[in-house]
Design a protein around this motif. Structure first.
Motif, short mmCIF file in Angstrom:
data_model
loop_
_atom_site.label_atom_id
_atom_site.label_comp_id
_atom_site.label_asym_id
_atom_site.label_seq_id
_atom_site.Cartn_x
_atom_site.Cartn_y
_atom_site.Cartn_z
N LYS A 177 0.84 -1.20 0.00
CA LYS A 177 0.00 0.00 0.00
C LYS A 177 0.87 1.25 0.00
CE LYS A 177 -4.25 -1.62 2.24
NZ LYS A 177 -5.15 -1.44 3.41
N GLU A 178 0.46 2.25 -0.75
CA GLU A 178 1.26 3.46 -0.84
C GLU A 178 1.34 4.17 0.51
OE1 GLU A 178 0.00 6.03 -3.92
OE2 GLU A 178 0.28 4.56 -5.53
N ASP A 179 0.22 4.21 1.24
CA ASP A 179 0.22 4.93 2.52
C ASP A 179 0.74 4.09 3.68
OD1 ASP A 179 -1.88 3.21 2.33
OD2 ASP A 179 -3.36 4.51 3.27
N PRO A 219 3.27 0.76 3.45
CA PRO A 219 3.95 -0.31 2.69
C PRO A 219 4.01 -1.65 3.40
CG PRO A 219 5.23 1.74 2.67
CD PRO A 219 4.14 1.92 3.67
#
Length: 514
Positions: free
Chosen positions: A352-354, A356
């Protein structure tokens, strides 16, 4: 496939046509009764684009928009089917007809009746399908006058996209938009014929109102009259595809509307951490252009280090190089050549970008893992490949799909353990998978993007009849728009206005009071 005789007659006799439409066939109701050839609602006998030299001498009635006039002697009439030249009568006895045709503004709607005649020798227009004939007018009627237009209906007239979208109903009259939408219709028809008639697919509609589900793009919510309960507009008919497969429709398709609540986002730029000089690495290279650069007095070779950003950055760099070379006259991409490419072996999960440390689906949470990597799901899920495939045409993705998970236990593990989703939201799907779900898969083609490539249009908005702007607004009707509080009461909704929207709220209240 067998159709009863009455259905065959109905199919042969009926076709959806506008009020101008030409009668093609009559509907046979019984051996003793036949409908009249002309309906009282039909005004024309022919379309503007169908008349040829084979129609010489025929009396015809045409309806259309005035395309342009020349010296008040000739007028070109246009409808959806094409153009035809009208000869404006000059004799005194037809003064009233001449007045109508000469004074009506361009883009006014007129009805003319007259005789199909041959154009004088040497005046034929080979560029027009109707260029061998013209209409010698006897009567004319102004059906609707046109006010001053915000722009001319000509393809060579430059118009901003915002203006085109604001007056989309006028932009649709242009030759380019007419061509694009006609071609889109023909392509969809060919798809249906190919899938249904040749390969036994069945076309099934799926619901637009559904429920919010995890995974994928954000969904639009639709309030219901039950307090706190909302429908969701599906971002794709993904779950319905699977349920239809479970239901035994192993070859199903539909031209589906998909809804995604994705506002405009600026292009994300990777963070450039540092520039490293790598000239020494390439001193002995055999690559010609690098040798040429290093042989010059101040020639160097440098690289930009973008940790973790090499897939996306190099891809954009490759396309940018191609654009620069083509601007210099180097032909790299032939727009008339359709080059297809399958992309496979995607990762099943991405960080996940927000956050990791957590995983999200690279495609969607129903994608099946590669059979050789299933054991990694329980130890190193980030290394699992997926059975996901994308179809690329001339460098643009036009479709994507996957083989789905058909085992309820595996699907539950992926959702609950790896993706940490609330499985209660998908209890209907998990239950269906437990009832003898066969292995299944699917693919979705982006029709708008495909049509964009086929027509050579710069934007998908040029192949959609009524598109939204980049920010998701309908510039023609000013949607989305405010709704009065009394209209929200049945849905148990109140609007919480941000501080910077107070002026908009006051404007709405003022409008309601007036």
């Amino acid at each position: 496939m067998y159709f009863p005789s009455w259905m065959r007659q109905l199919y042969r006799g009926l076709s959806a046509q506008p009020a101008w439409a030409s009668p093609r066939r009559s509907l046979v109701l019984s051996p003793h009764r036949r409908l009249p050839e002309f309906s009282s609602f039909i005004a024309r006998t022919n379309t503007c684009g169908e008349l040829r030299s084979s129609h010489l001498g025929q009396e015809v009635t045409l309806c259309g928009w005035i395309q342009y006039r020349r010296q008040n002697i000739f007028l070109v009439l246009r409808d959806f089917h094409g153009l035809v030249q009208i000869v404006i009568p000059q004799d005194e006895s037809a003064a009233s007809v001449k007045k109508i045709l000469c004074e009506a503004p361009v883009e006014s709607v007129v009805q003319v009746s007259g005789t199909v005649v041959a154009r004088p020798p040497g005046q034929e227009n080979p560029k027009m399908p109707t260029g061998e004939i013209e209409i010698k007018v006897k009567t004319a009627e102004l059906l609707n006058s046109c006010k001053k237009l915000p722009f001319e209906i000509k393809d060579f007239v430059k118009k901003t996209e915002a203006l085109r979208l604001q007056y989309r109903y006028l932009d649709l009259r242009s030759f380019q938009m007419q061509r694009n939408l006609r071609l889109r219709s023909q392509m969809v028809m060919r798809m249906r014929e190919y899938l249904c008639n040749l390969h036994g697919f069945i076309d099934i509609e799926t619901p637009t109102l559904f429920k919010k589900t995890p995974g994928g793009a954000k969904e639009f919510l639709v309030p219901s009259r039950e307090p706190g309960k909302f429908y969701s507009l599906p971002q794709s008919p993904q779950q319905f595809k699977q349920l239809l497969m479970i239901g035994g429709f192993d070859r199903y398709f539909q031209v589906a509307r998909c809804y995604r609540d994705e506002g405009s986002r600026p292009d994300r730029q990777p963070e450039f951490t540092q520039i490293i000089d790598i000239s020494n690495v390439f001193r002995n290279t055999e690559i010609g252009f690098l040798q040429d650069a290093l042989s010059k007095p101040q020639g160097t070779v440098k690289a930009i280090c973008v940790p973790g950003g090499a897939c996306s950055l190099l891809g954009k760099l490759r396309l940018e190089c191609a654009d620069l070379l083509e601007k210099k006259g180097v032909v790299l991409r032939d727009p008339a050549l359709f080059s297809f490419l399958w992309v496979v072996d995607f990762p099943l999960f991405l960080p996940k970008e927000d956050n990791p440390r957590e995983l999200e689906s690279a495609h969607h949470p129903f994608t099946a893992p590669h059979p050789s990597d299933i054991h990694l799901l329980y130890t190193e899920p980030e290394k699992v490949r997926s059975q996901h495939y994308d179809l690329v045409l001339n460098g643009s993705e036009i479709g994507g799909g996957s083989i789905r998970i058909h085992n309820a236990e595996l699907q539950h593990y992926v959702l609950a353990t790896l993706l940490k989703e609330d499985v209660k939201l998908l209890s209907h799907l998990l239950q269906a998978l437990d009832y003898g779900a066969p292995p299944h898969g699917g693919i979705a083609l982006g029709l708008d993007r495909l049509m964009c490539l086929v027509t050579g249009s710069p934007s998908i908005r040029d192949v959609i009849a009524f598109p939204k702007s980049f920010r998701g607004h309908d510039l023609m009707s000013s949607a989305p728009d405010c709704v009065p509080p009394e209209d929200l009461k049945p849905y148990h909704i109140q609007v919480s206005w941000p501080a910077d929207s107070e002026s908009e709220k006051n404007s709405l209240n003022l409008h309601q009071e007036s």
